[in-house]
Design an enzyme around this catalytic site. Structure first.
Site, PDB file in Angstrom:
ATOM      1  N   LYS A  11       0.781  -1.072   0.003  1.00  0.00           N
ATOM      2  CA  LYS A  11       0.036   0.202   0.142  1.00  0.00           C
ATOM      3  C   LYS A  11       0.726   1.198  -0.204  1.00  0.00           C
ATOM      4  O   LYS A  11       2.175   1.075   0.108  1.00  0.00           O
ATOM      5  CB  LYS A  11      -0.867  -0.222   1.137  1.00  0.00           C
ATOM      6  CG  LYS A  11      -1.956  -1.240   1.166  1.00  0.00           C
ATOM      7  CD  LYS A  11      -3.012  -1.336   2.562  1.00  0.00           C
ATOM      8  CE  LYS A  11      -3.765  -2.542   2.391  1.00  0.00           C
ATOM      9  NZ  LYS A  11      -4.553  -2.439   3.656  1.00  0.00           N
ATOM     10  N   TYR A  51     -12.330  -2.830  -3.215  1.00  0.00           N
ATOM     11  CA  TYR A  51     -12.782  -2.971  -1.700  1.00  0.00           C
ATOM     12  C   TYR A  51     -14.356  -2.839  -1.473  1.00  0.00           C
ATOM     13  O   TYR A  51     -15.104  -2.588  -0.610  1.00  0.00           O
ATOM     14  CB  TYR A  51     -12.305  -1.851  -0.781  1.00  0.00           C
ATOM     15  CG  TYR A  51     -10.737  -2.217  -0.460  1.00  0.00           C
ATOM     16  CD1 TYR A  51     -10.362  -3.512   0.257  1.00  0.00           C
ATOM     17  CD2 TYR A  51      -9.891  -1.153  -0.430  1.00  0.00           C
ATOM     18  CE1 TYR A  51      -9.332  -3.580   0.794  1.00  0.00           C
ATOM     19  CE2 TYR A  51      -8.491  -1.373  -0.208  1.00  0.00           C
ATOM     20  CZ  TYR A  51      -8.257  -2.647   0.588  1.00  0.00           C
ATOM     21  OH  TYR A  51      -6.909  -2.787   1.120  1.00  0.00           O
ATOM     22  N   THR A  93      -5.222  -8.487  10.079  1.00  0.00           N
ATOM     23  CA  THR A  93      -5.640  -7.252   9.604  1.00  0.00           C
ATOM     24  C   THR A  93      -4.955  -5.904  10.633  1.00  0.00           C
ATOM     25  O   THR A  93      -4.638  -4.870  10.238  1.00  0.00           O
ATOM     26  CB  THR A  93      -7.057  -7.032   9.531  1.00  0.00           C
ATOM     27  OG1 THR A  93      -7.559  -8.252   8.547  1.00  0.00           O
ATOM     28  CG2 THR A  93      -7.542  -5.630   8.770  1.00  0.00           C
ATOM     29  N   ASN A 114      -1.789  -0.162   7.343  1.00  0.00           N
ATOM     30  CA  ASN A 114      -1.202  -1.509   7.761  1.00  0.00           C
ATOM     31  C   ASN A 114      -0.408  -2.206   6.545  1.00  0.00           C
ATOM     32  O   ASN A 114      -0.215  -3.490   6.269  1.00  0.00           O
ATOM     33  CB  ASN A 114      -2.396  -2.662   8.177  1.00  0.00           C
ATOM     34  CG  ASN A 114      -3.474  -3.000   6.943  1.00  0.00           C
ATOM     35  OD1 ASN A 114      -3.217  -2.473   5.991  1.00  0.00           O
ATOM     36  ND2 ASN A 114      -4.408  -3.693   7.264  1.00  0.00           N
ATOM     37  N   HIS A 117      -1.630  -5.882   1.357  1.00  0.00           N
ATOM     38  CA  HIS A 117      -2.866  -6.386   1.009  1.00  0.00           C
ATOM     39  C   HIS A 117      -2.452  -7.738   0.625  1.00  0.00           C
ATOM     40  O   HIS A 117      -1.737  -7.826  -0.295  1.00  0.00           O
ATOM     41  CB  HIS A 117      -3.560  -5.609  -0.123  1.00  0.00           C
ATOM     42  CG  HIS A 117      -4.796  -6.418  -0.607  1.00  0.00           C
ATOM     43  ND1 HIS A 117      -5.912  -6.570  -0.102  1.00  0.00           N
ATOM     44  CD2 HIS A 117      -4.868  -7.200  -1.603  1.00  0.00           C
ATOM     45  CE1 HIS A 117      -6.660  -7.400  -0.465  1.00  0.00           C
ATOM     46  NE2 HIS A 117      -6.183  -7.608  -1.546  1.00  0.00           N
ATOM     47  N   GLU A 128      -9.254 -10.326  -7.938  1.00  0.00           N
ATOM     48  CA  GLU A 128      -8.377  -9.375  -7.848  1.00  0.00           C
ATOM     49  C   GLU A 128      -7.119  -9.237  -9.073  1.00  0.00           C
ATOM     50  O   GLU A 128      -7.101  -8.166  -9.318  1.00  0.00           O
ATOM     51  CB  GLU A 128      -7.822  -9.350  -6.405  1.00  0.00           C
ATOM     52  CG  GLU A 128      -8.854  -9.178  -5.371  1.00  0.00           C
ATOM     53  CD  GLU A 128      -8.373  -9.210  -3.769  1.00  0.00           C
ATOM     54  OE1 GLU A 128      -7.196  -9.690  -3.550  1.00  0.00           O
ATOM     55  OE2 GLU A 128      -9.098  -9.045  -2.920  1.00  0.00           O
TER      56      GLU A 128
HETATM   57  P1  DAT Z   1      -7.632  -7.588   5.231  1.00  0.00           P
HETATM   58  O1  DAT Z   1      -6.721  -6.384   4.618  1.00  0.00           O
HETATM   59  O2  DAT Z   1      -6.735  -8.097   6.139  1.00  0.00           O
HETATM   60  O3  DAT Z   1      -7.790  -8.314   4.322  1.00  0.00           O
HETATM   61  P2  DAT Z   1     -10.401  -6.285   5.415  1.00  0.00           P
HETATM   62  O4  DAT Z   1     -10.352  -7.034   4.033  1.00  0.00           O
HETATM   63  O5  DAT Z   1     -11.163  -6.770   6.503  1.00  0.00           O
HETATM   64  O6  DAT Z   1      -8.779  -6.781   5.907  1.00  0.00           O
HETATM   65  O7  DAT Z   1     -10.208  -4.954   5.331  1.00  0.00           O
HETATM   66  C1  DAT Z   1      -9.232  -4.091   4.076  1.00  0.00           C
HETATM   67  C2  DAT Z   1      -8.582  -2.950   4.824  1.00  0.00           C
HETATM   68  O8  DAT Z   1      -9.421  -2.207   5.407  1.00  0.00           O
HETATM   69  C3  DAT Z   1      -7.475  -3.362   6.030  1.00  0.00           C
HETATM   70  O9  DAT Z   1      -6.597  -3.940   5.386  1.00  0.00           O
HETATM   71  C4  DAT Z   1      -7.698  -2.081   6.689  1.00  0.00           C
HETATM   72  C5  DAT Z   1      -8.797  -1.379   6.518  1.00  0.00           C
HETATM   73  N1  DAT Z   1      -9.548  -1.631   7.772  1.00  0.00           N
HETATM   74  C6  DAT Z   1     -10.160  -3.038   7.938  1.00  0.00           C
HETATM   75  N2  DAT Z   1     -10.986  -2.955   9.175  1.00  0.00           N
HETATM   76  C7  DAT Z   1     -10.831  -1.688   9.426  1.00  0.00           C
HETATM   77  C8  DAT Z   1     -11.064  -0.872  10.683  1.00  0.00           C
HETATM   78  N3  DAT Z   1     -12.059  -1.330  11.668  1.00  0.00           N
HETATM   79  N4  DAT Z   1     -10.906   0.531  10.747  1.00  0.00           N
HETATM   80  C9  DAT Z   1     -10.371   0.915   9.935  1.00  0.00           C
HETATM   81  N5  DAT Z   1      -9.534   0.347   8.702  1.00  0.00           N
HETATM   82  C10 DAT Z   1     -10.106  -0.820   8.443  1.00  0.00           C
HETATM   83 MG    MG Z   2      -9.388  -8.196   2.547  1.00  0.00          MG
END
Ligand code: DAT
Ligand code: MG
Length: 151
Positions: A11, A51, A93, A114, A117, A128
């Site tokens: 990212k 997303y 995550t 974080n 991805h 994707e």
């Molecule tokens: P991942 O990236 O581990 O697949 P995800 O698909 O649930 O996780 O979410 C996508 C991204 O969104 C994640 O990398 C960071 C952001 N995100 C997820 N939960 C969040 C939260 N509670 N507050 C802020 N950003 C969040």
């Molecule tokens: Mg995800």
């Protein structure tokens, strides 16, 4: 050899913080094969599509604007169980809940920064990869390491 592909992206924060080389290295050293890579700033519409499952979450607008804030290093990695193992290499995550030794533990604190991805399932990986890469951007090559990594 049974094999699969996953979409891994560094990212904008990971790119700005100079973590591209280290993240690539972790996948390479594990024995996975890099089959596609590019630096890309794909724009808001593309990121909203990437997303789309999260569009109703309160953090969605912030997530899209963070992802749109600079170039992303987009990659496709190939190898046995690379979707599941890729997620293990990334870590949970929320970096504060991630295990030591994972990328998100080693380099991140806030969930909204974080660093990386990774596709969460074989099906989403296929979707994707199609969204981020054209077919002719994905190489088909045999690594010289293959027989030293796999039996
Ligand atoms: P991942 O990236 O581990 O697949 P995800 O698909 O649930 O996780 O979410 C996508 C991204 O969104 C994640 O990398 C960071 C952001 N995100 C997820 N939960 C969040 C939260 N509670 N507050 C802020 N950003 C969040
Ligand atoms: Mg995800």
């Amino acid at each position: 050899m049974t094999s699969e592909q996953t979409f891994i992206a560094i990212k904008p924060d990971g790119v700005q913080r100079g973590l591209v080389g280290d993240i690539i290295s972790r996948f390479e050293k594990r024995g996975y094969k890099l089959v596609a890579i590019k630096m890309v700033t794909p724009g808001k519409a593309h990121l909203e599509k990437h997303y789309e499952d999260l569009k109703d979450k309160p953090f969605f607008p912030g997530l899209v604007s963070y992802m749109n804030s600079g170039p992303i290093a987009a990659m496709v990695w190939e190898g046995r169980e690379v979707v599941k193992v890729g997620r293990l290499i990334l870590g949970a995550t929320n970096p504060l809940a991630s295990a030591p030794g994972t990328i998100r533990f080693d380099y991140a604190i806030d969930v909204g920064r974080n660093v990386c991805h990774g596709s969460d399932a074989v099906d989403s990986a296929k979707k994707e990869i199609k969204l981020w890469f054209k077919d002719d951007e994905i190489t088909n090559w045999t690594s010289a390491q293959q027989s030293w990594v796999y039996e």
